[in-house]
Design an enzyme around this catalytic site. Structure first.
Site, PDB file in Angstrom:
ATOM      1  CE1 TYR A 119      -3.274  -2.738   0.022  1.00 14.65           C
ATOM      2  CE2 TYR A 119      -3.962  -2.062   2.195  1.00 14.65           C
ATOM      3  CZ  TYR A 119      -4.121  -2.870   1.090  1.00 14.65           C
ATOM      4  OH  TYR A 119      -5.138  -3.794   1.050  1.00 14.65           O
ATOM      5  CE  LYS A 158       0.130 -17.370  -3.243  1.00 14.32           C
ATOM      6  NZ  LYS A 158      -0.795 -18.507  -3.159  1.00 14.32           N
ATOM      7  CG  ASP A 192      -3.349 -19.765  -1.242  1.00 14.35           C
ATOM      8  OD1 ASP A 192      -2.510 -19.655  -0.320  1.00 14.35           O
ATOM      9  OD2 ASP A 192      -3.125 -20.442  -2.260  1.00 14.35           O
ATOM     10  CG  ASP A 225      -7.420  -3.999   3.822  1.00 17.80           C
ATOM     11  OD1 ASP A 225      -8.417  -3.920   4.563  1.00 17.80           O
ATOM     12  OD2 ASP A 225      -7.238  -3.283   2.825  1.00 17.80           O
ATOM     13  CG  ASP A 272     -12.783  -6.015   6.378  1.00 11.03           C
ATOM     14  OD1 ASP A 272     -12.352  -5.526   7.447  1.00 11.03           O
ATOM     15  OD2 ASP A 272     -13.287  -5.331   5.471  1.00 11.03           O
TER      16      ASP A 272
END
Ligand code: NAD
Length: 366
Positions: free
Chosen positions: A141, A198, A230, A254, A258
């Protein structure tokens, strides 16, 4: 260490829920002799209306002199048409970046009394208690270079083609400091850290994994595991109770935080903390300013009240007062008291924002 707490109610339901949280904070301050001083300020739309900007230098200076910030929520339709640079949300971003709040702690707790609120089967989620530790000020980000550029013309694209690009970057020290927050948090909980990466595809997360392994040597009591993002997304809905603390970078965090929040089905119950390396923190509910119910006495103040508990635990160092607040919230749920968002179907008493705050106060005094 400062004993000052800066309270920023913000917009929408912010002032209503923060008023209840403040009552609770004042009570435990007295009950546990914490010696805290509370000061209030403006942020977001409320600050735009009064000062023309979502965060003033004065408010930032008061924040720097404080031990922690308790924030309600910012934003609302009134300010939606303003220029991006002075939107209410910029107030939050300004606090995060100026105070270097790099560690975002988001617990996903499902009180057994609310198991019906989840979209998953009660036996899979009842009693769920996960802490997601998300890196908040680095990663893709913020990485440079970033942008959209036009490539040179080719036979296939004679006009050239636009290409968007971002950079996923973490330095060793950034990984180490967020890892430390995760291990330290695990020491106060069930002593398990799952690091999400990852590393089968992204070199930056190979480094992430290496640093987590290095850190684990300093915390022999904590069990460290690694999981690809994943798989983590799948495991969160398949068997979420396997997790204690999950630590991950900004983008994966992020998304996963959620997802974890939604496992509980009740956004009005979830607190959060954003910390810097000095132990300073900003504490706020995970939800927004809910303009659709503002001023109607329907807002659930429990996420903000539970944010006070996190603040006392992480920035004031008072585990006993934090536990007392969490226990009181459990008690009011046991009594069947519910704001409309968590009322569900069963045999419950629907109460207002203020009545819920009063019930938590009564449980603390009992
Ligand atoms: P929201 O979280 O405010 O509301 C989503 C839904 O959840 C609404 O139906 C709302 O009524 C309900 N809800 C939220 N909190 C509740 C509570 N405590 N009790 C009962 N019900 C609750 O998200 P949104 O509608 O997408 O955003 C509204 C405004 O909030 C926007 O301006 C947005 O930018 C802002 N926002 C602020 C923050 C923050 O301050 N950290 C975070 C997210 C959104």
């Amino acid at each position: 260490m400062s004993k000052q707490i800066l309270i920023l109610p913000g917009d929408g339901i912010g002032p209503e829920i923060v008023a209840e949280a403040r009552k609770v904070l004042e009570l435990v301050n007295e009950q546990f002799g914490l010696g805290l001083t509370l000061v209030e300020g403006l942020v977001g739309g409320a600050s735009i209306d009064a000062n023309g900007v979502p965060l003033t230098e004065e408010t930032l200076a008061v924040a720097r002199d404080s031990a922690a910030i308790l924030l309600g929520a910012v934003g609302g339709p009134k300010w939606d048409k303003l220029d991006m640079a002075i939107r209410p949300e910029k107030g939050l971003l300004g606090l995060r970046s100026n105070l270097e709040l790099f560690a975002n702690l988001r617990p996903a707790i499902l009180y057994p009394q609310l198991a019906e609120a989840s979209s998953l089967k009660p036996e899979i989620v009842a009693g769920l208690d996960i802490l997601i530790v998300r890196e908040l000020t680095g990663g893709i980000y913020f990485g440079q270079p970033r942008g959209v550029r036009t490539l040179e013309a080719t036979e296939a694209f004679p006009q050239g083609e636009r290409q968007g690009y971002n950079t996923y970057v973490y330095s060793e020290s950034e990984i180490r400091r967020i890892g430390q927050v995760a291990f330290e948090s695990a020491m106060k909980r069930n002593k398990k850290v799952c690091s999400v990466d990852k590393a089968n595809v992204l070199e930056v997360t190979v480094l992430w994994r290496d640093i987590m392994e290095e850190l684990a040597k300093d915390y022999p009591d904590v069990e460290l595991t690694h999981m690809y993002v994943d798989n983590a997304a799948m495991q969160l809905v398949k068997a979420p109770k396997q997790f204690d603390v999950m630590v991950t970078g900004n983008m994966f965090g992020d998304i996963l935080s959620d997802e974890a929040a939604m496992l509980t089905g009740s956004i009005g119950m979830l607190p959060s903390a954003s910390l810097n390396s000095a132990g300073f923190g900003m504490y706020e509910p995970c939800h927004g300013s809910a303009p659709d119910i503002a001023g109607q006495g329907k807002a659930n103040p429990l996420a903000t009240i539970l944010s006070v508990a996190m603040m006392l635990r992480y920035s004031v160092g008072s585990e006993s007062s934090a536990a007392a607040i969490e226990g009181a919230v459990g008690k009011v749920l046991d009594q069947g008291l519910r704001t409309p968002d968590i009322a569900g179907a069963g045999n419950v008493s629907v109460v207002s924002t203020v009545e819920m705050g009063d019930a938590v106060m009564a449980a603390l005094k009992a």
